[in-house]
Design a protein around this motif. Structure first.
Motif, PDB file in Angstrom:
ATOM      1  N   PHE A 129       0.844  -1.201   0.000  1.00 13.66           N
ATOM      2  CA  PHE A 129       0.000   0.000   0.000  1.00 13.66           C
ATOM      3  C   PHE A 129       0.881   1.254   0.000  1.00 13.66           C
ATOM      4  O   PHE A 129       1.800   1.360   0.819  1.00 13.66           O
ATOM      5  CB  PHE A 129      -0.874   0.021   1.253  1.00 13.66           C
ATOM      6  N   ARG A 193     -10.812  -8.055   0.772  1.00 14.73           N
ATOM      7  CA  ARG A 193     -10.051  -7.346   1.796  1.00 14.73           C
ATOM      8  C   ARG A 193      -9.129  -6.280   1.190  1.00 14.73           C
ATOM      9  O   ARG A 193      -8.985  -5.180   1.733  1.00 14.73           O
ATOM     10  CB  ARG A 193      -9.269  -8.372   2.626  1.00 14.73           C
ATOM     11  N   TRP A 196     -11.282  -3.391   0.200  1.00 14.25           N
ATOM     12  CA  TRP A 196     -11.723  -2.738   1.434  1.00 14.25           C
ATOM     13  C   TRP A 196     -10.610  -1.848   1.995  1.00 14.25           C
ATOM     14  O   TRP A 196     -10.824  -0.685   2.331  1.00 14.25           O
ATOM     15  CB  TRP A 196     -12.133  -3.831   2.437  1.00 14.25           C
ATOM     16  N   ASP A 197      -9.410  -2.421   2.098  1.00 14.95           N
ATOM     17  CA  ASP A 197      -8.278  -1.665   2.654  1.00 14.95           C
ATOM     18  C   ASP A 197      -7.912  -0.475   1.762  1.00 14.95           C
ATOM     19  O   ASP A 197      -7.577   0.595   2.269  1.00 14.95           O
ATOM     20  CB  ASP A 197      -7.052  -2.573   2.842  1.00 14.95           C
ATOM     21  N   ALA A 200     -10.293   2.110   2.667  1.00 14.33           N
ATOM     22  CA  ALA A 200     -10.050   2.606   4.028  1.00 14.33           C
ATOM     23  C   ALA A 200      -8.817   3.517   4.076  1.00 14.33           C
ATOM     24  O   ALA A 200      -8.800   4.505   4.797  1.00 14.33           O
ATOM     25  CB  ALA A 200      -9.885   1.436   4.990  1.00 14.33           C
ATOM     26  N   PHE A 201      -7.792   3.194   3.304  1.00 16.92           N
ATOM     27  CA  PHE A 201      -6.573   4.016   3.278  1.00 16.92           C
ATOM     28  C   PHE A 201      -6.681   5.168   2.283  1.00 16.92           C
ATOM     29  O   PHE A 201      -5.742   5.959   2.141  1.00 16.92           O
ATOM     30  CB  PHE A 201      -5.340   3.162   2.927  1.00 16.92           C
TER      31      PHE A 201
END
Ligand SMILES: Nc1ncnc2c1ncn2[C@@H]1O[C@H](COP(=O)(O)OP(=O)(O)OP(=O)(O)O)[C@@H](O)[C@H]1O
Ligand SMILES: CC(C)(CO)[C@@H](O)C(=O)NCCC(=O)O
Ligand SMILES: [K+]
Length: 243
Positions: A129, A193, A196-197, A200-201
């Protein structure tokens, strides 16, 4: 002509570039006598060799030996770095990070300044990320598809199956289905996931590379397929070092 090599744990990818254009590319297997099939005809015109590798030292030395026989131009290996062009490695032990991950992230950073996730589905799967400030937030290392099949086959006596490129995630009703659907189901959960992440980030793009990229995209990983991402990052870094 400039030769760029991405040597993973299983396969090797190469490309030849002249005046910013890719003139030839190919894939091979590190363990084979000629790991760069198709390169020979270009050998005398090579003016630079840049290598990104995560293979063992023994395999890396064998590759360098092969390249030394191919061309008089010395091959240079490029490794993970703490920082480049605003991209910042989250590892304090930055030289422990696989060169492929750093090069893929840098290849992504060049064109995706709004934050991104890099998913490299190779022998192992890596997920990294990077936010809009170029901060690497960290990542994950997971077993790859063939690695999962291999461990189920070799470490459990009664799990017999033929591995398949199955995208079916429903509950299985035979050993073969339970394994193949199970692995697809696990990948599906990982994909949910990742997406989703990313949200979220606050990361705008998902870039997917590696030999199993198509499979993850087929399972619903909506992202940009960049089969050449490691080579793109390596190329940019080698150019910057030369200028
Ligand atoms: N022609 C192929 N040969 C081998 N594996 C392939 C091929 N095509 C797709 N794959 C898939 O690609 C995966 C390996 O990916 P890739 O070629 O990116 O690995 P790698 O670069 O050697 O690995 P890593 O970078 O993780 O060390 C395997 O799990 C396999 O399922
Ligand atoms: C995880 C792999 C195998 C993926 O190719 C490679 O990036 C690697 O060997 N990395 C070293 C460990 C690390 O990146 O922390
Ligand atoms: K790789």
């Amino acid at each position: 002509m400039k030769l760029y090599v991405d040597a993973g744990n299983t396969r090797l990818k190469w490309c030849l570039e002249e005046a910013g254009e890719t003139v030839a590319s190919g894939a091979g297997v590190l363990d084979e006598e000629n790991p760069l099939p198709g390169i020979a005809g270009f050998a005398s015109r090579i003016s630079r060799i840049a290598v990104s590798t995560v293979a063992s030292e023994e395999k890396r030395e064998r590759l360098l030996g092969y390249l030394a026989g191919l061309s008089n131009v010395p091959a240079r290996c490029y490794w993970s770095e703490p920082e480049r062009g605003g991209l910042q490695n989250a590892y304090s032990d930055y030289d422990r990070m696989g060169a492929d991950r750093w090069h893929a992230m840098y290849g992504a950073w060049i064109g995706h300044k709004q934050g991104f996730v890099v998913v490299d589905a190779g022998s192992a799967v890596t997920v990294d990320f990077v936010d809009q400030y170029g901060r690497h937030l960290g990542g994950y290392i997971l077993p790859g598809l063939q690695m999962m099949f291999r461990s189920l086959k070799t470490d459990a006596a009664r799990i017999g199956f033929d591995p398949g490129q199955v995208l079916e995630t429903g509950p299985g009703k035979s050993t073969g289905e339970c394994v193949n659907h199970g692995v697809a189901w696990l990948s599906d959960a990982m994909i949910v996931r990742i997406l989703w992440d990313a949200q979220a980030f606050g990361l705008a793009d998902v870039l997917v590379t590696g030999g199993d990229a198509d499979r993850l995209i087929g399972l619903g990983l909506s992202g940009i397929h960049r089969p050449d991402l490691v080579l793109a990052g390596l190329r940019a870094i080698a150019d910057e070092e030369a200028s």
